[in-house]
Design an enzyme around this catalytic site. Structure first.
Site, PDB file in Angstrom:
ATOM      1  N   ASP A  12     -38.596   1.543  84.419  1.00  0.00           N
ATOM      2  CA  ASP A  12     -38.631  -0.024  84.354  1.00  0.00           C
ATOM      3  C   ASP A  12     -38.081  -0.753  85.388  1.00  0.00           C
ATOM      4  OD1 ASP A  12     -39.818   0.820  81.704  1.00  0.00           O
ATOM      5  OD2 ASP A  12     -37.876   0.821  80.826  1.00  0.00           O
ATOM      6  N   HIS A  40     -46.277   0.192  82.749  1.00  0.00           N
ATOM      7  CA  HIS A  40     -46.182  -0.919  83.808  1.00  0.00           C
ATOM      8  C   HIS A  40     -46.662  -2.157  83.296  1.00  0.00           C
ATOM      9  CE1 HIS A  40     -45.315   2.330  86.806  1.00  0.00           C
ATOM     10  NE2 HIS A  40     -46.419   2.920  86.697  1.00  0.00           N
TER      11      HIS A  40
HETATM   12  P1  GDP Z   1     -42.312  -0.244  85.779  1.00  0.00           P
HETATM   13  O1  GDP Z   1     -42.524   0.604  84.767  1.00  0.00           O
HETATM   14  O2  GDP Z   1     -41.196   0.219  86.938  1.00  0.00           O
HETATM   15  O3  GDP Z   1     -43.514  -0.820  86.347  1.00  0.00           O
HETATM   16  O4  GDP Z   1     -41.571  -1.494  85.119  1.00  0.00           O
HETATM   17  P2  GDP Z   1     -41.788  -2.355  83.775  1.00  0.00           P
HETATM   18  O5  GDP Z   1     -43.256  -3.203  84.252  1.00  0.00           O
HETATM   19  O6  GDP Z   1     -41.823  -1.572  82.622  1.00  0.00           O
HETATM   20  O7  GDP Z   1     -40.564  -3.293  83.771  1.00  0.00           O
HETATM   21  C1  GDP Z   1     -40.540  -4.234  84.864  1.00  0.00           C
HETATM   22  C2  GDP Z   1     -40.542  -5.595  84.237  1.00  0.00           C
HETATM   23  O8  GDP Z   1     -39.922  -6.531  85.351  1.00  0.00           O
HETATM   24  C3  GDP Z   1     -41.882  -6.222  84.028  1.00  0.00           C
HETATM   25  O9  GDP Z   1     -41.715  -7.084  82.892  1.00  0.00           O
HETATM   26  C4  GDP Z   1     -42.053  -6.830  85.189  1.00  0.00           C
HETATM   27  O10 GDP Z   1     -43.289  -7.925  85.026  1.00  0.00           O
HETATM   28  C5  GDP Z   1     -40.923  -7.641  85.614  1.00  0.00           C
HETATM   29  N1  GDP Z   1     -40.603  -7.711  87.026  1.00  0.00           N
HETATM   30  C6  GDP Z   1     -41.144  -7.029  88.152  1.00  0.00           C
HETATM   31  N2  GDP Z   1     -40.543  -7.349  89.381  1.00  0.00           N
HETATM   32  C7  GDP Z   1     -40.049  -8.570  88.885  1.00  0.00           C
HETATM   33  C8  GDP Z   1     -39.223  -9.466  89.518  1.00  0.00           C
HETATM   34  O11 GDP Z   1     -39.130  -9.638  90.957  1.00  0.00           O
HETATM   35  N3  GDP Z   1     -38.741 -10.529  89.010  1.00  0.00           N
HETATM   36  C9  GDP Z   1     -38.836 -10.623  87.712  1.00  0.00           C
HETATM   37  N4  GDP Z   1     -38.281 -11.645  86.893  1.00  0.00           N
HETATM   38  N5  GDP Z   1     -39.344  -9.781  86.894  1.00  0.00           N
HETATM   39  C10 GDP Z   1     -40.033  -8.929  87.542  1.00  0.00           C
END
Ligand code: GDP
Length: 424
Positions: A12, A40
C-alpha cells in the site's frame, strides 16, 4: 529496458499510482507475483479503480498487460474485474495471461478461511483470497496450471487425487463439508471459455519483446517486509515480493532489470498482523488514517482499516536494500501537511541499545521506536510540480528520507492523481 516498481514497506505504498504513471512510457506491464489478495488504487480520467489482478497498464491502449507465471490466477475474480472496466467504458485492454500461471482453486479460498478460523486468536489476518493454500499447493506440486484446463480427462484424474487428500483434512482437521471432484470440474469447465482468449506463451512473447528492445514494466504487489524470506516472517505473504523474483515470476532474464524503483510512503501503514515498530494508536492514528491515501487508509481489497504509523527509516532502508532499489519514489507527502511536527522513527531500541539495522523477527518483536521530530510545513502542497516550489520544511523532509535510505528520491508524489508528481 526493464523497470520494476516495487514496495519498500508492508504494501500500500502507492505503487499503483506510480505504475499507472510509468505505464504511459511502457510497452508492456507485467504482474509477477501475488494475486487477488491486495489491490492498487488508481485515479485516472476513467474513474477510481481498485485493481486486484489486472496490471496497472490496463488503462492505456498502447500497453500489453501480462499476468505472469508467478501470479496466483483467480479466474472468476479476474473476469469480474474485466467486467468492471467494461462498465466504466475503459477500452478493451490488451491482456495476456501466462499459460503457465497456476489457478486459485475454489477450495483454496475455503482452506484459507478454515485455517484462519482454526487459528482463531493466532490468525495471520489473511485476506482469505486463498493465496497461502494456493502457493503451498504449487510448491507441493499439486497445483494446476491454467493450460491443464484443456485436457479434461487428465485434469479429472489429477483432481480426484488431490481432492482425496484435501478431504482428509476437511474431515479430520477442519470438520467441514467434503469436496466433490465432479462439482469442482464443473466450475473449472465454466472458467475455460472466459479465460481462453487471454492465454498465451508469455515467456516466448517476452523473449521476442526483449530482443525488440520494448520497454517493460514489472509491477510488484505488497512490499519488501511481506517477502517470505526477508520480511517479518511468518506475518508475510506467500510469494516473493522482491524485484529479484520479478524475473522468475514474469519470465525474464535476471540480468534484464535496468531500473528498480522502490516506493515508500511519507508515513507508514500496514495490514494484517506482525511487528510494526513505528505504529501509532488513538487519535493520532485515526486522524492520519482518515487523511491518508485518496479516501482514507482502508484496504483496497478488504476495506479493512489499515494500521498506521510514522515513517520508519530502519525498515524502509532495509526494504530498499532487499529490493536492490536504484531509486526511490516517496508518495503521499501531501497527507502530512496538517502536522505541526512530524515524528520519524530513526532507530530501534532493543535491550537498551539503539540499532539501525533491521533485525530478525524475534528481536524485531522486542524493538521500540526511537523518534526524531521534524518540523511540518502546515500548508497545502498539492498542485506543486517543481521540487524548488515546495516549502522548505517539505524539501527538508524529502532530503531527510533520502539520507536515511541512502538512495536518491527521484519521484515525490503529492496527491493521488496521475499528474500529481514531482520528478527530480
Ligand atoms: P499500492 O498497493 O502500493 O498501489 O497502494 P494502494 O493503492 O493500496 O494505497 C495507496 C493509497 O494512496 C491509494 O489510496 C492511493 O490513491 C493513494 N495515493 C498514492 N499516492 C498518493 C499521494 O501522493 N498522495 C495521496 N494523498 N494519496 C496517494
Amino acid at each position: 529496458m526493464v523497470r520494476a516498481i516495487v514496495g519498500a514497506n508492508w504494501g500500500d505504498e502507492g505503487k499503483g499510482k506510480l505504475t499507472d504513471l510509468f505505464a504511459a512510457e511502457s510497452d508492456i506491464v507485467i504482474r509477477f507475483q501475488g494475486g487477488a489478495n491486495a489491490g492498487h488504487t488508481i485515479l485516472n480520467p476513467y474513474g477510481r479503480f481498485a485493481l486486484h489482478q489486472l496490471p496497472s497498464g490496463i488503462f492505456y491502449e498502447h500497453v500489453t498487460n501480462i499476468i505472469g507465471n508467478g501470479v496466483a490466477l483467480n479466474i472468476p475474480a479476474l473476469l469480474a474485474e474485466l467486467g468492471q472496466l467494461q462498465k466504466a467504458a475503459v477500452p478493451r485492454p490488451n491482456l495476456l495471461v501466462s499459460n503457465r500461471a497456476q489457478m486459485v482453486m475454489p477450495y483454496h479460498l475455503l482452506f484459507d478461511q478454515y485455517e484462519e478460523e482454526r487459528l482463531s486468536k493466532r490468525q495471520f489476518g489473511s485476506t482469505k483470497s486463498g493465496i497461502s493454500p494456493f502457493y503451498s499447493d504449487k510448491y507441493a506440486k499439486i497445483g494446476f496450471q491454467v493450460c491443464e484446463l484443456f485436457d479434461e480427462i487428465t485434469l479429472m484424474e489429477k483432481l480426484e487425487q488431490v481432492i482425496a487428500v484435501k478431504n482428509v483434512l476437511l474431515d479430520h482437521l477442519y470438520h467441514k463439508p467434503l469436496l466433490d471432484a465432479k462439482d469442482i470440474m464443473a466450475q473449472l469447465s465454466a472458467w475455460k471459455e472466459g479465460i481462453y482468449p487471454y492465454l498465451a506463451d508469455t515467456f516466448a512473447y517476452l523473449e521476442k519483446a526483449q530482443r525488440e528492445k520494448r520497454r517493460i514494466l514489472l509491477e510488484g504487489q505488497l512490499g519488501a517486509l511481506k517477502d517470505p524470506d526477508f520480511g517479518i516472517y511468518p506475518f508475510v505473504t506467500s510469494s516473493s515480493t522482491l524485484a529479484g523474483f520479478g524475473s522468475v515470476g514474469a519470465g525474464l532474464a535476471p540480468t534484464s532489470l535496468t531500473e528498480i524503483v522502490a516506493v515508500t510512503k511519507a508515513y507508514s501503514s500496514a495490514v494484517g498482523a506482525g511487528a510494526f515498530v513505528s505504529e501509532i494508536s488513538g487519535n493520532a492514528a485515526d486522524e492520519l488514517r482518515r487523511r491518508g491515501g485518496d479516501a482514507g487508509e482502508y484496504g483496497a481489497t478488504t476495506g479493512r482499516p489499515r494500521r498506521m504509523g510514522w515513517f520508519d527509516a530502519v525498515a524502509t532502508r532495509y526494504g530498499c536494500q532487499v529490493q536492490g532499489a536504484s531509486a526511490v519514489a516517496l508518495t503521499a507527502i501531501d497527507v502530512l501537511s496538517y502536522l505541526e511536527e512530524i515524528p520519524v522513527c530513526i532507530a530501534y531500541e532493543i535491550d537498551g541499545q539503539a540499532i539501525e539495522v533491521f533485525p530478525v523477527t524475534p528481536q524485531l518483536n522486542q524493538a521500540k521506536p526511537v523518534w526524531r521530530i521534524l518540523p511540518g510545513w502546515r500548508t497545502d502542497i498539492r498542485g506543486i510540480r517543481h521540487f524548488e516550489d515546495l516549502p522548505v520544511a517539505a524539501r527538508n523532509y524529502v532530503t531527510f528520507v533520502e539520507q536515511a535510505i541512502g538512495l536518491p528520491v527521484r519521484y515525490v508524489s503529492n496527491g493521488p492523481k496521475r499528474d500529481e508528481i514531482i520528478r527530480r
